[in-house]
Design a protein around this motif. Structure first.
Motif, PDB file in Angstrom:
ATOM      1  N   LEU A  74       0.843  -1.209   0.000  1.00 31.07           N
ATOM      2  CA  LEU A  74       0.000   0.000   0.000  1.00 31.07           C
ATOM      3  C   LEU A  74       0.874   1.253   0.000  1.00 31.07           C
ATOM      4  O   LEU A  74       0.645   2.200  -0.774  1.00 31.07           O
ATOM      5  CB  LEU A  74      -0.920  -0.007   1.229  1.00 31.07           C
ATOM      6  CG  LEU A  74      -1.734   1.266   1.458  1.00 31.07           C
ATOM      7  CD1 LEU A  74      -2.664   1.522   0.274  1.00 31.07           C
ATOM      8  CD2 LEU A  74      -2.556   1.179   2.752  1.00 31.07           C
ATOM      9  N   ASP A  75       1.893   1.247   0.850  1.00 31.91           N
ATOM     10  CA  ASP A  75       2.783   2.413   0.920  1.00 31.91           C
ATOM     11  C   ASP A  75       3.465   2.636  -0.435  1.00 31.91           C
ATOM     12  O   ASP A  75       3.530   3.767  -0.942  1.00 31.91           O
ATOM     13  CB  ASP A  75       3.828   2.162   2.028  1.00 31.91           C
ATOM     14  CG  ASP A  75       4.708   3.378   2.244  1.00 31.91           C
ATOM     15  OD1 ASP A  75       4.156   4.444   2.594  1.00 31.91           O
ATOM     16  OD2 ASP A  75       5.941   3.279   2.027  1.00 31.91           O
ATOM     17  N   GLN A 103      -2.212   2.237  -8.962  1.00 33.67           N
ATOM     18  CA  GLN A 103      -2.063   0.829  -8.626  1.00 33.67           C
ATOM     19  C   GLN A 103      -2.527   0.643  -7.190  1.00 33.67           C
ATOM     20  O   GLN A 103      -2.610   1.625  -6.433  1.00 33.67           O
ATOM     21  CB  GLN A 103      -0.623   0.355  -8.803  1.00 33.67           C
ATOM     22  CG  GLN A 103       0.369   0.972  -7.825  1.00 33.67           C
ATOM     23  CD  GLN A 103       1.768   0.384  -8.002  1.00 33.67           C
ATOM     24  OE1 GLN A 103       2.410   0.626  -9.012  1.00 33.67           O
ATOM     25  NE2 GLN A 103       2.222  -0.377  -7.011  1.00 33.67           N
ATOM     26  N   VAL A 104      -2.885  -0.590  -6.836  1.00 32.94           N
ATOM     27  CA  VAL A 104      -3.431  -0.842  -5.490  1.00 32.94           C
ATOM     28  C   VAL A 104      -2.797  -2.115  -4.923  1.00 32.94           C
ATOM     29  O   VAL A 104      -2.313  -2.949  -5.688  1.00 32.94           O
ATOM     30  CB  VAL A 104      -4.967  -1.011  -5.546  1.00 32.94           C
ATOM     31  CG1 VAL A 104      -5.655   0.286  -5.892  1.00 32.94           C
ATOM     32  CG2 VAL A 104      -5.371  -2.110  -6.513  1.00 32.94           C
ATOM     33  N   ILE A 106      -8.129  -6.311  -0.051  1.00 35.37           N
ATOM     34  CA  ILE A 106      -9.230  -5.718  -0.830  1.00 35.37           C
ATOM     35  C   ILE A 106      -9.701  -4.392  -0.221  1.00 35.37           C
ATOM     36  O   ILE A 106      -9.936  -3.413  -0.933  1.00 35.37           O
ATOM     37  CB  ILE A 106     -10.402  -6.725  -0.963  1.00 35.37           C
ATOM     38  CG1 ILE A 106      -9.913  -7.973  -1.701  1.00 35.37           C
ATOM     39  CG2 ILE A 106     -11.588  -6.096  -1.689  1.00 35.37           C
ATOM     40  CD1 ILE A 106      -9.274  -7.734  -3.049  1.00 35.37           C
ATOM     41  N   ASP A 107      -9.825  -4.350   1.110  1.00 38.13           N
ATOM     42  CA  ASP A 107     -10.292  -3.104   1.730  1.00 38.13           C
ATOM     43  C   ASP A 107      -9.320  -1.960   1.435  1.00 38.13           C
ATOM     44  O   ASP A 107      -9.726  -0.862   1.050  1.00 38.13           O
ATOM     45  CB  ASP A 107     -10.415  -3.263   3.259  1.00 38.13           C
ATOM     46  CG  ASP A 107     -11.627  -4.098   3.606  1.00 38.13           C
ATOM     47  OD1 ASP A 107     -12.485  -4.249   2.710  1.00 38.13           O
ATOM     48  OD2 ASP A 107     -11.693  -4.612   4.727  1.00 38.13           O
ATOM     49  N   ALA A 108      -8.014  -2.268   1.625  1.00 35.88           N
ATOM     50  CA  ALA A 108      -7.014  -1.221   1.371  1.00 35.88           C
ATOM     51  C   ALA A 108      -7.048  -0.815  -0.097  1.00 35.88           C
ATOM     52  O   ALA A 108      -6.891   0.371  -0.433  1.00 35.88           O
ATOM     53  CB  ALA A 108      -5.623  -1.730   1.757  1.00 35.88           C
ATOM     54  N   THR A 137     -15.090  -8.207  -5.731  1.00 37.55           N
ATOM     55  CA  THR A 137     -15.574  -7.089  -4.904  1.00 37.55           C
ATOM     56  C   THR A 137     -14.839  -5.804  -5.284  1.00 37.55           C
ATOM     57  O   THR A 137     -15.439  -4.733  -5.428  1.00 37.55           O
ATOM     58  CB  THR A 137     -15.327  -7.386  -3.403  1.00 37.55           C
ATOM     59  OG1 THR A 137     -15.990  -8.586  -3.098  1.00 37.55           O
ATOM     60  CG2 THR A 137     -15.828  -6.262  -2.515  1.00 37.55           C
ATOM     61  N   PHE A 138     -13.528  -5.934  -5.473  1.00 32.69           N
ATOM     62  CA  PHE A 138     -12.756  -4.744  -5.848  1.00 32.69           C
ATOM     63  C   PHE A 138     -13.221  -4.214  -7.212  1.00 32.69           C
ATOM     64  O   PHE A 138     -13.395  -2.994  -7.393  1.00 32.69           O
ATOM     65  CB  PHE A 138     -11.247  -5.069  -5.883  1.00 32.69           C
ATOM     66  CG  PHE A 138     -10.429  -3.936  -6.420  1.00 32.69           C
ATOM     67  CD1 PHE A 138     -10.257  -2.772  -5.673  1.00 32.69           C
ATOM     68  CD2 PHE A 138      -9.871  -3.990  -7.684  1.00 32.69           C
ATOM     69  CE1 PHE A 138      -9.533  -1.689  -6.180  1.00 32.69           C
ATOM     70  CE2 PHE A 138      -9.148  -2.926  -8.201  1.00 32.69           C
ATOM     71  CZ  PHE A 138      -8.977  -1.766  -7.445  1.00 32.69           C
TER      72      PHE A 138
END
Ligand code: HEM
Length: 620
Positions: A91-92, A117-118, A123-125, A159-160
């Motif tokens: 994430l960072d 980008q993820v 998924i939540d993040a 979900t994403f």
């Protein structure tokens, strides 16, 4: 039409030492080797040679000018995904590069846009980072085609993707972390063999795993590198699906029924491959993607499409028209304020401009679409063109509504308890009958043209003919009148040909209507029944609806609307014949048929003959 490249990459000039930041080895870093040149390193290994276009907006813009590209939508590269690292590190890392992309775009004079980008292992993040990025100005997201052993049909990833649809984010799927590394250590095989297979795997997983059935139709998702091996092997997939239940997966349609749910880019580097891609996917589903500025990218962006033998309309779509839709640029023009991305090809995003009647309806563009062939121009040719164009617009609306009827009836079959879909199908069918009534009437306008006036410019029209009305044929195929022979009239237009082939394969309104009666237990057909016995069983199923009016009012309403539609289409055919005879008598048509005597043979065509047969049975 603007030229927009939706698949290209960037690297910031510098970024923090990620290995030191997270205390884990083998993170990518950049080693500048000489002015304007650098190497991407992964730990001690050279991963890729790059040059200043990766980080310098001036270099990018001047190469875009050289190649005639108005806009680039850039993304980081998969080597930065970090899906196999702790989620907080991924994430960072995503945030660092997402913000760096926006900094680069800010210097791009409105011509550089980005996909974020993820950390897809969380998924939540991922959802949170996507929302942050969309607010900050990214147009969507680039994701890898898998997360470890999870393919794109994984519930979390679905979900994403749902969240992406809700956010209006475009999704570019890029292959990464290629399969079989031990067997592909050399010769760039992970790129040339592994990547196409990975991309195909991503698409097939989404189809067979039912992801497309669960996801909303407005999700805009594109697969890189022409969708990898997918289109070439679609026949193989379809064959397995049709003949082996184990290959079925959990999807509702055969695999070919999903090609209208995603886009692919044009990075295939071969004209025959591009033609095939367009023929299979449709010209509205292929987008310019170059992989610029990497060594395996297109060296002069857009050359493959521009130099191909695709039609001008198809080229315009591939070069930019489809990207405007994929990226939601028109929508953002209508809803957002702020900077203007005006380009040499004309403004794409009219941020800040007030929507007007004309700009919303594209009136200026519409009024420029009439091009008479007669010279000097014959007065009545404009009428001839406008009447036909009006028919085509209404055909478009009919297809739009009938597609919705198909999906309502499918829903009704899947859930016989709920009556909502049946009412909705009947409501939309009523609209279709009203439109068709107008279409029957509209011929009278053309009948104000004297036969001599038509003959004055008729010679200019050959060999164009109503036979080539792709939407009329689509309507016939969609309703259930499928005649493969008619495809030959569409050979000159590969996109139309491909679209019609798809309609041939997809379940028709007729199929879906009777499938629904079957799942409701109204229709039973023996597996070994002959075609005649099947027809009789269908007619009796309709009869059973009418015989119990109190329980089946809504379904009877659907039957009545379908019957009326059938009736009105026959009226359309008849009025068309009368017009033809009034204008050219019994002469041959420009499409090479015997003219009215040929058209009279079509009068017996019916979409739903069982609905008519049921009436005979009722009176027995
Ligand atoms: C002066 C007016 C018109 C004449 C003389 C005319 C003539 C013909 C002829 C002779 C055909 C048979 C195919 C061929 O050999 O070309 C045909 C087919 C067709 N025409 Fe027209 N037409 C006229 C107006 C229109 C209009 C306004 C439409 C509206 C869309 C239309 C749509 C079609 C369609 C869809 C077919 C294919 C029908 C089928 O396959 O069942 N035509 N036309």
């Amino acid at each position: 039409m603007p030229v927009i490249d939706i698949h290209n990459h960037f690297f910031p000039r510098t970024w923090p030492d990620l290995a030191a930041r997270y205390g884990t080895p083998n993170w990518p870093w950049i080693k500048h080797t000489e002015p304007g040149k650098a190497e991407i390193m992964v730990g001690d290994r050279v991963f890729r040679q790059i040059y200043s276009a990766c980080w310098d907006p001036e270099v990018r813009l001047s190469e875009m000018d050289r190649d005639g590209v108005e806009m680039q939508v850039l993304s980081a590269t998969p080597v930065l995904f970090a899906y196999d690292r702790p989620a907080e590190h991924a994430l960072d890392c995503a945030r660092l590069f997402n913000d760096a992309a926006l900094e680069l775009c800010a210097q791009g004079k409105g011509r550089l846009k980005s996909l974020c980008q993820v950390p897809l292992q969380d998924i939540d993040a991922s959802c949170q980072e996507l929302s942050r990025c969309m607010r900050a100005g990214h147009l969507g997201v680039q994701i890898g085609n898998h997360v470890g052993e999870k393919n794109l049909d994984d519930p979390g990833i679905v979900t994403f993707l749902h969240h992406c649809a809700d956010e209006g984010a475009a999704v570019l799927v890029h292959p990464w972390d290629m399969l079989g590394p031990q067997r592909m250590p050399k010769y760039m095989m992970p790129w040339t063999v592994g990547m196409p297979a990975e991309t195909q795997l991503g698409i097939v997983a989404m189809i067979l795993g039912g992801a497309f059935d669960k996801l909303p139709k407005h999700l805009r998702i594109c697969f890189a590198h022409g969708g990898g091996s997918f289109t070439f092997l679609l026949g193989r997939l379809e064959n397995a699906w049709q003949h082996h239940s184990v290959a079925h997966g959990v999807c509702e349609l055969p695999p070919s029924g999903y090609v209208n749910r995603f886009y692919v880019d044009s990075a295939v580097f071969d004209e025959r491959a591009l033609q095939f891609l367009v023929a299979t996917m449709g010209a509205e589903r292929v987008l310019l993607g170059s992989d610029y500025p990497f060594p395996l990218g297109e060296h002069r962006v857009g050359t493959l499409i521009r130099s191909s033998r695709l039609t001008t309309t198809a080229k315009e779509r591939l070069l930019g028209g489809n990207a405007v839709e994929f990226l939601g640029l028109e929508k953002s023009a209508a809803t957002s304020e702020g900077t203007t991305a005006s380009t040499s090809g004309g403004p794409i995003v009219t941020h800040g401009e007030q929507l007007t009647y004309s700009s919303y309806l594209k009136v200026p563009e519409l009024l420029k679409l009439q091009h008479p062939q007669s010279s000097p121009q014959h007065h009545d040719e404009l009428l001839f063109i406008i009447v036909h164009q009006t028919y085509e617009l209404w055909f478009k609306e009919l297809l739009h509504d009938l597609d919705a009827v198909v999906s309502n009836l499918r829903g009704a079959g899947a859930n016989p308890e709920s009556r909502d879909e049946v009412y909705e199908a009947a409501r939309l069918l009523r609209r279709c009958t009203e439109i068709t009534r107008v279409l029957v009437e509209q011929f009278t306008i053309l009948e104000t043209m004297l036969p001599t006036h038509f003959l004055a410019f008729r010679g200019k029209l050959e060999p164009a003919s109503g036979f080539q009305s792709e939407q009329f044929r689509e309507l016939e195929f969609l309703c259930g009148l499928k005649d493969e022979k008619m495809l030959r009239y569409h050979r000159p237009t590969p996109e139309a040909h491909a679209l019609l082939e798809r309609r041939l394969r997809e379940p028709s309104l007729h199929d879906v209507f009777f499938d629904a009666l079957r799942t409701m237990g109204k229709l039973q057909v023996d597996e070994n029944a002959t075609e005649r016995e099947r027809f009789d069983a269908r007619a009796r199923a309709v009869l059973s609806l009418y015989r119990d009016e109190r329980s089946n009012r809504d379904w009877i309403d659907v039957c009545e609307r379908l019957t009326e539609f059938d009736e009105l289409v026959v009226s359309w055919r008849l009025r068309h014949i009368q017009l033809v005879e009034r204008v050219i008598g019994v002469r041959m048509g420009t499409g090479g048929t015997a003219g009215s005597s040929y058209l009279k043979l079509t009068l017996d065509k019916k979409f739903f003959p069982e609905l008519w047969e049921a009436r005979t049975l009722l009176t027995e």
